[in-house]
Motif scaffolding. Structure first.
Motif, PDB file in Angstrom:
ATOM      1  N   TRP A  97       0.823  -1.218   0.000  1.00  0.00           N
ATOM      2  CA  TRP A  97       0.000   0.000   0.000  1.00  0.00           C
ATOM      3  C   TRP A  97       0.855   1.266   0.000  1.00  0.00           C
ATOM      4  O   TRP A  97       0.360   2.348  -0.245  1.00  0.00           O
ATOM      5  CB  TRP A  97      -0.993   0.002   1.158  1.00  0.00           C
ATOM      6  N   LEU A 152       1.794   1.944  -4.246  1.00  0.00           N
ATOM      7  CA  LEU A 152       0.774   1.755  -5.281  1.00  0.00           C
ATOM      8  C   LEU A 152       1.102   2.468  -6.598  1.00  0.00           C
ATOM      9  O   LEU A 152       0.933   1.876  -7.661  1.00  0.00           O
ATOM     10  CB  LEU A 152      -0.594   2.186  -4.758  1.00  0.00           C
ATOM     11  N   PHE A 157      -8.226  -3.303  -4.281  1.00  0.00           N
ATOM     12  CA  PHE A 157      -7.503  -2.736  -5.430  1.00  0.00           C
ATOM     13  C   PHE A 157      -7.701  -3.585  -6.671  1.00  0.00           C
ATOM     14  O   PHE A 157      -7.894  -3.056  -7.755  1.00  0.00           O
ATOM     15  CB  PHE A 157      -6.012  -2.594  -5.117  1.00  0.00           C
TER      16      PHE A 157
END
Ligand SMILES: [Zn+2]
Ligand SMILES: [Zn+2]
Length: 430
Positions: A66, A69, A222
């Motif tokens: 994270w 990204l 995601f």
């Protein structure tokens, strides 16, 4: 806070030696095969203390997904995946149509796209964050993993049908949501176990998702955005374009998002490899900053290994230790590596080891003359002469140095050198 290698301050450390309190990268530890039951596994030792070092954990080497990204989105923007994406989309656009040719083209395009995506996943999971090669192996050899993925999708499709007929609309929708949530876990299982049976085993994929924890949900979030984006784009923008361009752009965007999501899944395997029991050899770790050619030649090549070890000791200010290391590793033989020879010479010079410098000076001077390092050759000659007035290099080197000295106007030294070389030649003749 991340720890960096003491000797390579830009590289994240993989290990820490508690005895000498140093953080070390793979190049700065000694890897030994454990042998016996642990054949192939490596024991990493601190070369200073000759003791095992402590693994700093994956979080010291890579950022959690994270936190990086944006870099996932940039991943396919390298020449190889870009060429492949454009090529496949062009094929899909040119051969599109309702007939058999259109169908075969579609199958071929997606077969190759998934093949490459699988290679992305596999290499990312193994600690290589650079894009895979475009070769036979990644493009069309061994389609078994792709076939297994297709089987997963088909199994889900089949089950959805059953659920809709058995449980009605609501049950069917719940099942679709569950399938979407657990699909990445199934693909991760397929990669780590290479077994279709294990990949579609609910016990196993459920346990895997639980082990990864909330990071898993974040990844699913995601992945579903990535999966939905092309459809959204198609509905709102590119459908107004001419059909051929529409197919081209839609395929392009869809392959692009496929590559990103497979890279992301591979990265999740890498990040959680300890939780999910997947073995990653971090000695081979490679990212955008590590070039393939400089990845790990050092540890395997004894010459580089010695040089690296000597560099560490020099950085530690342990000059005597560096000298001892060179002497024990070369066992009194002539040093053939120019860089090592230069290090050894400098070390002898700064420690004032007059007894050894003349001896090594002969060898080092020959090397410098051979490499046409003229200024250094002259320096070495003059320095050896101050520590030993009788210092007499080999005939060839001496002649060259005499020439260099006279060319730079140091006539007195040139004369001495010439006289010495004449005497030397005379000795050889007799
Ligand atoms: Zn140590
Ligand atoms: Zn290092």
């Amino acid at each position: 806070m991340k720890q960096y290698c003491k000797y390579h301050p830009t590289r994240p450390a993989h290990w820490h030696c508690d005895k000498c309190n140093t953080a070390r990268c793979p190049e700065c530890v000694e890897a030994r095969d454990m042998g016996g039951h642990h054949q192939g596994e490596k024991l990493h030792m601190c070369p200073n203390c000759n003791l095992p070092v402590q693994w700093l954990g994956v979080e010291n080497i890579i950022d959690p997904f994270w936190k990086r990204l944006p870099r996932f989105f940039l991943y396919p923007f390298c020449i190889r995946p870009l060429l492949l994406m454009l090529g496949l989309s062009a094929v899909a656009a040119l051969l599109q149509g309702p007939g058999i040719i259109g169908l075969l083209a579609l199958l071929a395009v997606w077969g190759v796209a998934f093949k490459y995506a699988y290679a992305i996943l596999k290499s990312t999971a193994g600690g290589n964050l650079t894009v895979p090669e475009l070769d036979a192996q990644t493009l069309y050899e061994n389609f078994a993993p792709v076939a297994k993925q297709v089987c997963i999708y088909m199994a889900i499709f089949f089950m959805v049908g059953i659920m809709f007929t058995k449980l009605g609309m609501a049950g069917g929708i719940v099942f679709i949501i569950l399938a979407t949530v657990f699909l990445p876990a199934m693909i991760i299982l397929l990669v780590t176990t290479e077994s279709l049976v294990q990949a579609i085993n609910p016990m196993l994929f459920f346990r895997l998702a639980v082990r990864i924890g909330w990071g898993y949900l974040l990844m699913v979030f995601f992945c579903s955005i990535l999966g939905g984006a092309p459809a959204l784009l198609s509905r709102h923008a590119i459908q107004y374009l001419p059909p051929m361009l529409h197919v081209f752009l839609f395929t392009l965007v869809k392959i692009y998002y496929t590559f990103i999501s497979y890279h992301l899944m591979g990265y999740v395997i890498l990040q959680y490899h300890q939780d999910i029991g997947y073995r990653v050899d971090f000695d081979d770790f490679m990212d955008e900053g590590t070039q393939a050619d400089q990845a790990m030649p050092a540890a395997n090549d004894p010459a580089n290994h010695l040089l690296n070890r000597v560099n560490q000791l020099i950085k530690d200010g342990n000059h005597e230790g560096a000298i001892a290391e060179i002497e024990s590793e070369t066992g009194g033989q002539k040093i053939v590596d120019p860089l090592l020879s230069a290090h050894y010479y400098t070390l002898l010079k700064i420690t004032g080891a007059k007894d050894k410098i003349g001896n090594h000076g002969l060898n080092h001077l020959d090397m410098l003359v051979r490499e046409n390092k003229n200024a250094q050759a002259v320096d070495v000659y003059l320095h050896c002469l101050t520590s030993d007035p009788e210092f007499t290099p080999n005939a060839g080197a001496l002649l060259k140095v005499a020439g260099l000295l006279s060319a730079t106007g140091r006539n007195k030294e040139a004369m001495t050198a010439s006289a010495k070389s004449l005497r030397k030649l005379d000795q050889i003749r007799r």
